[in-house]
Design a protein around this motif. Structure first.
Motif, PDB file in Angstrom:
ATOM      1  N   TYR A   1      36.211  32.508  36.205  1.00 50.66           N
ATOM      2  CA  TYR A   1      37.179  32.998  35.217  1.00 50.66           C
ATOM      3  C   TYR A   1      37.753  31.862  34.386  1.00 50.66           C
ATOM      4  O   TYR A   1      37.846  31.956  33.161  1.00 50.66           O
ATOM      5  CB  TYR A   1      38.302  33.746  35.937  1.00 50.66           C
ATOM      6  N   ALA A   2      38.146  30.770  35.045  1.00 53.34           N
ATOM      7  CA  ALA A   2      38.786  29.662  34.336  1.00 53.34           C
ATOM      8  C   ALA A   2      37.852  29.040  33.311  1.00 53.34           C
ATOM      9  O   ALA A   2      38.238  28.783  32.165  1.00 53.34           O
ATOM     10  CB  ALA A   2      39.246  28.605  35.344  1.00 53.34           C
TER      11      ALA A   2
ATOM     12  N   THR B   1      40.605  43.649  40.567  1.00 54.46           N
ATOM     13  CA  THR B   1      39.644  44.697  40.924  1.00 54.46           C
ATOM     14  C   THR B   1      38.514  44.141  41.770  1.00 54.46           C
ATOM     15  O   THR B   1      38.118  44.733  42.779  1.00 54.46           O
ATOM     16  CB  THR B   1      39.085  45.341  39.651  1.00 54.46           C
ATOM     17  N   ALA B   2      37.982  42.974  41.349  1.00 52.33           N
ATOM     18  CA  ALA B   2      36.877  42.359  42.092  1.00 52.33           C
ATOM     19  C   ALA B   2      37.320  41.894  43.470  1.00 52.33           C
ATOM     20  O   ALA B   2      36.603  42.066  44.464  1.00 52.33           O
ATOM     21  CB  ALA B   2      36.314  41.186  41.294  1.00 52.33           C
ATOM     22  N   SER B   3      38.524  41.316  43.557  1.00 50.14           N
ATOM     23  CA  SER B   3      39.033  40.857  44.853  1.00 50.14           C
ATOM     24  C   SER B   3      39.215  42.035  45.810  1.00 50.14           C
ATOM     25  O   SER B   3      38.883  41.945  47.001  1.00 50.14           O
ATOM     26  CB  SER B   3      40.350  40.113  44.677  1.00 50.14           C
TER      27      SER B   3
ATOM     28  N   GLN C   1      39.745  39.522  30.457  1.00 45.45           N
ATOM     29  CA  GLN C   1      40.395  40.631  31.150  1.00 45.45           C
ATOM     30  C   GLN C   1      40.762  40.177  32.557  1.00 45.45           C
ATOM     31  O   GLN C   1      39.957  40.239  33.478  1.00 45.45           O
ATOM     32  CB  GLN C   1      39.459  41.849  31.204  1.00 45.45           C
ATOM     33  N   SER C   2      41.997  39.702  32.707  1.00 49.18           N
ATOM     34  CA  SER C   2      42.427  39.176  33.995  1.00 49.18           C
ATOM     35  C   SER C   2      42.508  40.258  35.068  1.00 49.18           C
ATOM     36  O   SER C   2      42.456  39.947  36.265  1.00 49.18           O
ATOM     37  CB  SER C   2      43.790  38.500  33.843  1.00 49.18           C
TER      38      SER C   2
ATOM     39  N   LEU D   1      52.161  37.145  42.738  1.00 50.42           N
ATOM     40  CA  LEU D   1      51.987  36.580  41.401  1.00 50.42           C
ATOM     41  C   LEU D   1      51.070  37.447  40.541  1.00 50.42           C
ATOM     42  O   LEU D   1      51.337  37.660  39.354  1.00 50.42           O
ATOM     43  CB  LEU D   1      51.424  35.164  41.510  1.00 50.42           C
ATOM     44  N   PHE D   2      49.994  37.954  41.137  1.00 50.95           N
ATOM     45  CA  PHE D   2      49.092  38.804  40.362  1.00 50.95           C
ATOM     46  C   PHE D   2      49.758  40.120  39.993  1.00 50.95           C
ATOM     47  O   PHE D   2      49.579  40.632  38.878  1.00 50.95           O
ATOM     48  CB  PHE D   2      47.808  39.067  41.148  1.00 50.95           C
ATOM     49  N   SER D   3      50.547  40.675  40.899  1.00 52.12           N
ATOM     50  CA  SER D   3      51.259  41.917  40.591  1.00 52.12           C
ATOM     51  C   SER D   3      52.261  41.714  39.461  1.00 52.12           C
ATOM     52  O   SER D   3      52.389  42.568  38.571  1.00 52.12           O
ATOM     53  CB  SER D   3      51.967  42.439  41.843  1.00 52.12           C
ATOM     54  N   LEU D   4      52.970  40.585  39.490  1.00 53.40           N
ATOM     55  CA  LEU D   4      53.904  40.285  38.409  1.00 53.40           C
ATOM     56  C   LEU D   4      53.171  40.131  37.085  1.00 53.40           C
ATOM     57  O   LEU D   4      53.641  40.586  36.034  1.00 53.40           O
ATOM     58  CB  LEU D   4      54.674  39.003  38.733  1.00 53.40           C
ATOM     59  N   PHE D   5      52.000  39.495  37.121  1.00 55.49           N
ATOM     60  CA  PHE D   5      51.225  39.315  35.901  1.00 55.49           C
ATOM     61  C   PHE D   5      50.791  40.665  35.319  1.00 55.49           C
ATOM     62  O   PHE D   5      50.957  40.926  34.126  1.00 55.49           O
ATOM     63  CB  PHE D   5      50.001  38.450  36.201  1.00 55.49           C
ATOM     64  N   VAL D   6      50.244  41.517  36.159  1.00 52.86           N
ATOM     65  CA  VAL D   6      49.786  42.828  35.687  1.00 52.86           C
ATOM     66  C   VAL D   6      50.964  43.659  35.176  1.00 52.86           C
ATOM     67  O   VAL D   6      50.868  44.353  34.153  1.00 52.86           O
ATOM     68  CB  VAL D   6      49.034  43.568  36.807  1.00 52.86           C
TER      69      VAL D   6
END
Length: 269
Positions: A163-164, A137-139, A131-132, A65-70
């Motif tokens: 973040y939320a 990067t942090a993870s 900046q999502s 999901l994060f890869s799709l978002f980026v």
């Protein structure tokens, strides 16, 4: 409540999809022309649903999901970013660097003063600067620290929570600051300044009120009747520098004439 906890432990994806669905519906609601937006509403709903228990999603699902978002962000904003790079946009680049550096320094100061953990500080940075990508990067950085599985999951949860909260507040406060607070600080009247700018751009011509919608691209179609044995580049150059051939379709034989081409070019400018 036991049923809810059982669903959270066995199928947490249900609540993920539920947060997206409810947030999307709430994001479409407008009150006097004001709308929080889908992204902020989804985050708010997710924070509220998160109070039901501890959600643990499969790492592969989060990565996908994060890869799709980026990817979608880069696919949409990347070409616009590189196309806008020029000497005229140098001031905006400098402003972005200043804002990023200032935001990072402020977060580090507050994290040190309030003894915030690494995950919370990273979440505050990502949300405050909207900046999502900071989340990924942090993870990735936390995964390299050799933390235990429980500690790593807790830090990642803190990233999401920080973040939320900060994203929602920063988003709403910005929407309220720009139209209501900023004009008072600058001592200007937005309506009066807009009227002055319209008169300046019109060059003395009367204002046109029949079409006020902004269009980033204006599309037109052309029938090329003298394009036989010519390249697309030559046709684009003749029509205009901002014209691009999008499609070529064959013209039926019955509609051809002695002077027409056997091709139909559709241009957009």
């Amino acid at each position: 409540m036991d049923t809810v906890r059982w669903i959270i432990s066995t199928a947490p994806e249900i609540f993920l999809l539920l947060a997206i669905a409810i947030g999307t519906l709430l994001g479409r609601i407008r009150i006097r022309g004001f709308s929080i937006g889908t992204t902020a509403c989804v985050l708010i709903v997710a924070v509220l649903i998160g109070q039901l228990g501890s959600f643990t999603f499969p790492p592969i699902l989060r990565a996908i999901l994060f890869s799709l978002f980026v990817f979608t962000i880069g696919y949409r904003s990347g070409p616009e970013f590189f196309a806008s790079l020029s000497v005229r946009t140098l001031a905006q680049v400098i402003l972005a660097l200043v804002i990023g550096a200032t935001g990072l320094i402020i977060v580090l100061v507050f994290a040190y003063a309030f003894k915030l953990d690494t995950g919370t500080a990273a979440g505050l940075t990502a949300g405050a600067l909207t900046q999502s990508s900071v989340i990924g990067t942090a993870s990735g950085a936390l995964a390299q620290l050799g933390l235990s599985k429980a500690a790593l999951e807790q830090q990642e949860a803190n990233i999401a929570a920080g973040y939320a909260v900060t994203y929602v507040l920063g988003y709403i406060l910005t929407l309220l600051f720009v139209p209501f607070v900023a004009p008072r600080l600058m001592r200007i009247d937005l309506k009066a300044e807009a009227a002055k700018l319209e008169a300046e751009l019109a060059g003395g011509a009367p204002a046109k009120t029949e079409n006020l919608s902004y269009r980033k691209f204006q599309a037109r179609a052309y029938r090329v009747s003298a394009g036989a044995d010519r390249t697309i580049e030559a046709i684009e150059a003749e029509i205009g520098g901002r014209s691009v051939v999008e499609r070529i379709a064959a013209v039926p034989t019955s509609r051809r004439t002695a002077t027409s081409s056997s091709k139909l070019g559709t241009m957009s400018s």
